[in-house]
Design an enzyme around this catalytic site. Structure first.
Site, PDB file in Angstrom:
ATOM      1  CB  SER A 260      42.249  35.907  42.855  1.00 49.78           C
ATOM      2  OG  SER A 260      41.380  37.109  43.021  1.00 49.78           O
ATOM      3  CE  LYS A 261      45.695  33.452  36.327  1.00 49.66           C
ATOM      4  NZ  LYS A 261      45.881  32.569  35.284  1.00 49.66           N
ATOM      5  NE  ARG A 262      37.152  35.243  41.906  1.00 56.51           N
ATOM      6  CZ  ARG A 262      37.732  34.270  42.195  1.00 56.51           C
ATOM      7  NH1 ARG A 262      37.988  33.366  41.187  1.00 56.51           N
ATOM      8  NH2 ARG A 262      38.070  34.007  43.463  1.00 56.51           N
ATOM      9  CB  SER A 263      42.363  41.137  42.723  1.00 56.74           C
ATOM     10  OG  SER A 263      43.610  40.857  42.000  1.00 56.74           O
TER      11      SER A 263
END
Length: 492
Positions: A260-263
């Protein structure tokens, strides 16, 4: 376009930064083409205008250029199959032309159903959190008479064009990784080919463009496996030969969840921003689902081209192992030539250390000690300013040092340092060697307190000699005197 030469394509949508999965698709498609002496085509798929991001096309070009994935044809290199941008192809009426051809063949039809009617076709499958809403079109408009269709069109009634999939039978396609996959036609929805805004859907445009551009091998993520029977139906409807399908496994994080982009490491530019180098990222991404026959892991693009066999791609999900990427990146940094390394390292050093010291020497100290360039900053901050540290750091069992004997050594050795003009590494080594021999001490009894005093840190890049050479005489003596004051206070 008929061709015996292998032709692959990378067809990204300009929706932002390039996801690691997209980079892998581009890389594998590029390697298949280069391994076989074939051609690699870049096509921009911008049919989803709502998701279009300004500047994203530039990101695509920049990423391909930096990673070395050169294309033979594309929007900037016409190879006779252009335009290579789908919105431009749409304006030429290419997709509508082929959709109408399918209508004439009975393989597609106009659909005038409005959103209100389509909403009644939605049904929930499953229960609780696992329940999902699905919609299967009921072929209502397939049964409209030619006169009704003509009247609706003449009245300007909004429409889409749908694929006409039979309700009976089975559709089977072959994938090079997953083998033969079949789907009952009754489970395949009559997907939209041309949307109400006149743009083609992603699936339809893909099939038409791949055929017209002579694409022989299609590389994509395995999330498209479920859509592939619909592609097969389209190829059969047109009477076209299907390309070779290569579906790549899912990429997950270390917890086996989808990236995910949050990673923070889901896109190529995220990784570059964190201090990774192009070559390491490409090398690492190549191994996300594929492995060479030998045990070699550090591989240049040329070595990847020679070794790449898409039949060795795995079915199992590939884990994005950040620890492995960091290790690999560190190996690439160690192997970098001085000019390339300093171009990346010096700006970071200068952002941390503003005093008048040899910043190149600091950068050199860090080259074999980092895994990513962003690792440089934290360990070198003491060169800028001596931190306030705990004198407990002077105690080291292996070196047999403690606060008392460290104080004794520093006070005893200080006059020799004050008399020493040359603070170069070799001169300092000679000075310490002379002192330890005279006093009958081990090197560590002197070097540990010296390094602690001039750095104020438990761990440092380089030892006392390197640090004192970089700091110079005045600053080194100032810090050693501070260390003596701290130790005297602690020993009272």
């Amino acid at each position: 376009m008929n061709t015996t030469k292998i032709r692959t394509r990378f067809a990204p949508s300009p929706t932002g930064r390039m996801h690691v999965g997209n980079l892998r698709t581009a890389l594998y498609a590029w390697l298949i083409a280069r391994h076989a002496g074939g051609e690699f085509i870049l096509r921009i798929e911008d049919t989803d205008q709502e998701r279009y991001v300004e500047g994203a096309v530039d990101i695509i070009y920049r990423t391909l250029e930096k990673t070395g994935l050169t294309h033979d044809e594309g929007p900037d290199k016409d190879g006779g199959c252009g335009p290579y941008v789908q919105s431009e192809r749409q304006k030429q009426g290419i997709y509508l032309q082929y959709a109408k051809e399918l209508i004439e063949r009975g393989e597609a039809y106009y659909c005038f159903c409005d959103a209100e009617r389509l909403a009644t076709l939605k049904q929930k499958i499953g229960e609780g959190e696992n329940a999902k809403e699905v919609s299967m079109y009921d072929k209502h408009c397939l049964h409209l008479s030619p006169e009704e269709v003509a009247a609706n069109l003449a009245a300007g009634k909004p429409y889409v064009i749908r694929q006409n999939i039979p309700n009976e039978g089975v559709t089977t396609f072959h994938d090079e990784i997953y083998g033969d996959i079949s789907a009952p036609n009754a489970e395949l929805d009559d997907m939209i080919l041309i949307k109400s805004d006149g743009y083609p859907t992603y699936n339809f445009a893909n099939v038409v463009d791949d055929h017209l551009m002579g694409i022989t091998h299609v590389v994509r993520g395995n999330e498209y496996l479920s859509s592939s029977p619909k592609y097969t139906r389209l190829y059969e409807a047109f009477g076209w030969e299907e390309p070779v399908y290569v579906h790549c496994p899912l990429i997950t994080d270390e917890n086996h969840a989808k990236l995910s982009k949050r990673s923070g490491h889901s896109s190529y530019e995220d990784l570059i921003d964190q201090g990774f180098v192009n070559e390491a990222v490409v090398n690492f991404v190549a191994l996300l689902g594929w492995s060479p026959e030998g045990n070699q892991e550090i591989m240049s693009l040329e070595e990847l081209i020679a070794a790449f066999d898409y039949k060795h791609i795995s079915k199992s999900p590939a884990v994005f192992d950040m620890t492995k990427l960091r290790w690999m990146n560190g190996e690439y940094i160690k192997a970098m030539d001085e000019e390339s390394y300093l171009a990346r390292a010096l700006p970071i050093v200068r952002s941390v250390v503003t005093r008048d010291v040899d910043v190149k020497a600091i950068a050199d100290l860090m080259k074999t000690r980092i895994e990513v360039f962003s690792d440089i900053a934290a360990p070198i901050d003491f060169f800028e300013e001596l931190p306030d540290y705990d004198v407990a750091m002077y105690t080291h069992k292996k070196m047999k040092t403690n606060t008392e004997n460290s104080l004794e050594v520093l006070k005893d050795f200080l006059p020799r340092l004050e008399a020493q003009e040359d603070f170069g590494m070799e001169a300092m080594k000679a000075l310490v060697a002379e002192y330890v021999e005279e006093k009958g001490l081990k090197n560590g009894r002197v070097l540990w307190p010296l390094r602690t005093a001039v750095s104020g840190k438990q761990m440092t890049p380089g030892g006392a000699y390197e640090i004192m050479e970089i700091l110079g005489k005045d600053e080194s003596l100032r810090r050693i005197r501070i260390g003596i004051e701290k130790l005297e206070e602690a020993c009272r």
